[in-house]
Write a protein that holds these residues in place. Structure first.
Motif, PDB file in Angstrom:
ATOM      1  N   ALA A 130       0.787  -1.241   0.000  1.00 43.74           N
ATOM      2  CA  ALA A 130       0.000   0.000   0.000  1.00 43.74           C
ATOM      3  C   ALA A 130       0.811   1.279   0.000  1.00 43.74           C
ATOM      4  CB  ALA A 130      -0.946  -0.008   1.202  1.00 43.74           C
ATOM      5  N   GLU A 131       1.836   1.354  -0.858  1.00 35.37           N
ATOM      6  CA  GLU A 131       2.557   2.623  -0.956  1.00 35.37           C
ATOM      7  C   GLU A 131       1.768   3.667  -1.734  1.00 35.37           C
ATOM      8  OE1 GLU A 131       4.566   5.852  -2.486  1.00 35.37           O
ATOM      9  OE2 GLU A 131       4.116   4.207  -3.869  1.00 35.37           O
ATOM     10  N   GLU A 132       0.962   3.225  -2.700  1.00 36.68           N
ATOM     11  CA  GLU A 132       0.309   4.141  -3.632  1.00 36.68           C
ATOM     12  C   GLU A 132      -0.879   4.867  -3.003  1.00 36.68           C
ATOM     13  OE1 GLU A 132       1.471   5.079  -6.321  1.00 36.68           O
ATOM     14  OE2 GLU A 132       2.773   3.529  -7.113  1.00 36.68           O
ATOM     15  N   GLY A 133      -0.576   5.763  -2.084  1.00 40.02           N
ATOM     16  CA  GLY A 133      -1.601   6.622  -1.509  1.00 40.02           C
ATOM     17  C   GLY A 133      -2.340   6.048  -0.323  1.00 40.02           C
ATOM     18  N   ALA A 134      -2.110   4.784   0.013  1.00 37.30           N
ATOM     19  CA  ALA A 134      -2.869   4.158   1.094  1.00 37.30           C
ATOM     20  C   ALA A 134      -2.062   3.999   2.376  1.00 37.30           C
ATOM     21  CB  ALA A 134      -3.415   2.804   0.649  1.00 37.30           C
ATOM     22  N   ALA A 135      -0.837   4.517   2.404  1.00 35.04           N
ATOM     23  CA  ALA A 135      -0.050   4.622   3.633  1.00 35.04           C
ATOM     24  C   ALA A 135       0.243   3.281   4.286  1.00 35.04           C
ATOM     25  CB  ALA A 135      -0.726   5.568   4.625  1.00 35.04           C
ATOM     26  N   GLY A 136       0.846   2.384   3.516  1.00 29.57           N
ATOM     27  CA  GLY A 136       1.242   1.100   4.080  1.00 29.57           C
ATOM     28  C   GLY A 136       2.400   1.198   5.046  1.00 29.57           C
ATOM     29  N   ALA A 137       3.288   2.193   4.848  1.00 29.80           N
ATOM     30  CA  ALA A 137       4.418   2.347   5.771  1.00 29.80           C
ATOM     31  C   ALA A 137       3.942   2.666   7.187  1.00 29.80           C
ATOM     32  CB  ALA A 137       5.387   3.406   5.257  1.00 29.80           C
ATOM     33  N   PRO A 138       3.041   3.643   7.382  1.00 30.78           N
ATOM     34  CA  PRO A 138       2.533   3.870   8.741  1.00 30.78           C
ATOM     35  C   PRO A 138       1.839   2.642   9.325  1.00 30.78           C
ATOM     36  CG  PRO A 138       2.005   5.739   7.353  1.00 30.78           C
ATOM     37  CD  PRO A 138       2.559   4.673   6.446  1.00 30.78           C
ATOM     38  N   ALA A 139       1.191   1.852   8.462  1.00 32.28           N
ATOM     39  CA  ALA A 139       0.535   0.634   8.969  1.00 32.28           C
ATOM     40  C   ALA A 139       1.564  -0.349   9.505  1.00 32.28           C
ATOM     41  CB  ALA A 139      -0.290  -0.014   7.861  1.00 32.28           C
ATOM     42  N   ASP A 329       5.623   7.101   0.731  1.00 35.75           N
ATOM     43  CA  ASP A 329       5.397   6.913   2.167  1.00 35.75           C
ATOM     44  C   ASP A 329       6.592   6.293   2.880  1.00 35.75           C
ATOM     45  OD1 ASP A 329       5.103   4.220   1.510  1.00 35.75           O
ATOM     46  OD2 ASP A 329       3.208   3.977   2.603  1.00 35.75           O
ATOM     47  N   PHE A 330       7.684   6.045   2.156  1.00 33.18           N
ATOM     48  CA  PHE A 330       8.964   5.751   2.814  1.00 33.18           C
ATOM     49  C   PHE A 330       9.324   6.893   3.760  1.00 33.18           C
ATOM     50  CE2 PHE A 330      13.652   5.386   2.938  1.00 33.18           C
ATOM     51  CZ  PHE A 330      13.794   4.040   3.233  1.00 33.18           C
ATOM     52  N   ALA A 331       8.772   8.071   3.496  1.00 29.69           N
ATOM     53  CA  ALA A 331       8.988   9.236   4.357  1.00 29.69           C
ATOM     54  C   ALA A 331       8.670   8.944   5.812  1.00 29.69           C
ATOM     55  CB  ALA A 331       8.131  10.407   3.866  1.00 29.69           C
ATOM     56  N   PHE A 332       7.657   8.113   6.057  1.00 30.15           N
ATOM     57  CA  PHE A 332       7.273   7.822   7.438  1.00 30.15           C
ATOM     58  C   PHE A 332       8.358   7.024   8.163  1.00 30.15           C
ATOM     59  CE2 PHE A 332       3.143   8.593   5.414  1.00 30.15           C
ATOM     60  CZ  PHE A 332       2.571   9.465   6.317  1.00 30.15           C
ATOM     61  N   PHE A 333       9.038   6.130   7.452  1.00 28.12           N
ATOM     62  CA  PHE A 333      10.169   5.426   8.068  1.00 28.12           C
ATOM     63  C   PHE A 333      11.264   6.424   8.442  1.00 28.12           C
ATOM     64  CE2 PHE A 333       8.561   1.782   5.428  1.00 28.12           C
ATOM     65  CZ  PHE A 333       8.243   0.941   6.487  1.00 28.12           C
ATOM     66  N   LEU A 334      11.539   7.358   7.538  1.00 29.37           N
ATOM     67  CA  LEU A 334      12.626   8.311   7.774  1.00 29.37           C
ATOM     68  C   LEU A 334      12.285   9.336   8.852  1.00 29.37           C
ATOM     69  CD1 LEU A 334      13.940   8.930   4.144  1.00 29.37           C
ATOM     70  CD2 LEU A 334      14.825   7.373   5.898  1.00 29.37           C
TER      71      LEU A 334
END
Length: 387
Positions: A130-139, A329-334
């Protein structure tokens, strides 16, 4: 260089994933294929992290730090345009951004690391939904992926059409934009088209608002800040002789500066309220913050550039590339731990292989090898530097 890569197998796997794309949080088959491949390499696997996420753990020959490598798994709701042998078999869904290739590169890195585990520490392979707009990284973060596996730094890679195939680019600091959604509803009494003076005309107001919002970037922000405000949908009316009581505008705002992001949000509200007042209509503005800027930790970005140079040569690495207005959404990891996100060239944009998010797009299988070698090498170097 000694090759421990099954390149034919990785190409076949990439094309299999391309033929069977799955949307955000529905990557069940994809996750199963990846998990099976990791288990076949003898890697410890955990599934179901953040929904359909898969995590593999490779332990080195001695204790040490923990570094994460991430690939995204989801496809897009786009119909594939060209009749390739490996074209999507799922109507209306395709891998139009190369996540199939990203998975293949990370699986290749796993082969390299397992084949020579002479490093101190642990490498955690993060296959994210879910990188494409669905925010899989925060999940995945909310599901404890960083804490459960003790990840201290993390690295990722994305193909970029238009850059020569296999060339690398990275930037210390902000590399990718923030991404926000705009949803603006204008409302009034509506009425007969013969008597616009008896209604508030939401279509005229909406047209004025579309134009006025463009002044945010052109006249209200510092010209040195890369930003865009785009209205991509304008919906109003049902027939030609009625002034609609409602109009809806939807779009996106992106920028490479956190302060500018705050300014854009404020100005969208102010401008919408002003236009509504002038035209005698009511306005409701929803400004939803989606992804933050992707900000590379400078030392990690420099490390990524040095490692890329060992893979393809100094002349094929840009260590200070320009930021772009795509979001990740890799941004959330960083936001949680240090790391860096690098680009790898996918080759020229042609009729046979378009830009990302384009129905003609296809991932270039020739970049699986340099991408895999980069990921394996950046993990090794980060472990050494963190020790």
């Amino acid at each position: 260089m000694n090759s421990a890569l099954d390149l034919d197998g990785l190409r076949a796997l990439r094309r299999d994933l391309h033929a069977h794309p799955e949307l955000a949080f529905a990557e069940h088959r994809t996750a199963g294929v990846i998990a099976d491949r990791l288990r076949g390499l003898g890697i410890e696997v955990t599934t179901g992290i953040g929904g359909t996420g898969v995590v593999g753990v490779i332990t080195g020959s001695a204790p040490g730090p923990v570094v994460g490598l991430r690939a995204d798994m989801d496809a897009l709701p786009i119909t594939e345009e060209l009749p390739r042998p490996h074209a999507s078999q799922t109507e209306g869904v395709m891998h139009a951004c190369g996540h199939d290739g990203h998975c293949a590169m990370l699986l290749g890195a796993a082969e390299l690391l397992v084949g020579k585990p002479d490093f101190a520490g642990t490498v955690v392979l993060v296959f994210q939904p879910a990188e494409e707009g669905a925010a899989g990284a925060p999940a995945m973060i909310a599901d404890g992926v960083l804490e459960k596996f003790g990840i201290q730094e993390i690295y990722g890679i994305h193909n970029i059409p238009g850059i020569p195939a296999g060339d690398f680019a990275v930037r210390p600091g902000t590399q990718l934009a923030s991404f926000d959604d705009l949803d603006i509803v204008l409302s009034a009494a509506g009425g007969h088209a013969m008597a616009p003076h008896l209604t508030g005309d939401v279509i005229v107001a909406g047209a004025a608002l579309v134009t006025a919002l463009q002044t945010i970037v052109s006249r209200r922000l510092d010209p040195a800040v890369l930003a865009v405000v785009s209205i991509t949908q304008f919906t109003a009316g049902s027939t030609n002789n009625v002034i609609s009581p409602t109009a809806r505008l939807r779009g996106t705002a992106r920028c490479l500066d956190a302060d500018a992001r705050d300014q854009i949000e404020r100005l969208v509200g102010e401008i919408a309220a002003s236009i509504a007042t002038v035209h005698g209509v009511h306005v409701d503005v929803t400004y939803e913050r989606r992804y933050p800027c992707t900000v590379n930790e400078p030392a990690a970005a420099a490390r990524a550039a040095r490692v890329a140079a060992t893979v393809v040569g100094d002349d094929r690495v840009d260590p200070n590339c320009a930021g772009i207005l795509a979001a990740e959404d890799f941004a959330f990891f960083l936001q949680q731990i240090p790391g860096a996100y690098a680009f790898i060239g996918n080759g020229p944009i042609t009729a046979e292989s378009g830009a990302v998010h384009n129905p003609a797009y296809d991932f270039n299988d020739d970049i699986i090898e340099p991408g895999a070698r980069f990921l394996a090498s950046i993990a090794r170097q980060a472990l050494t530097d963190l020790s």
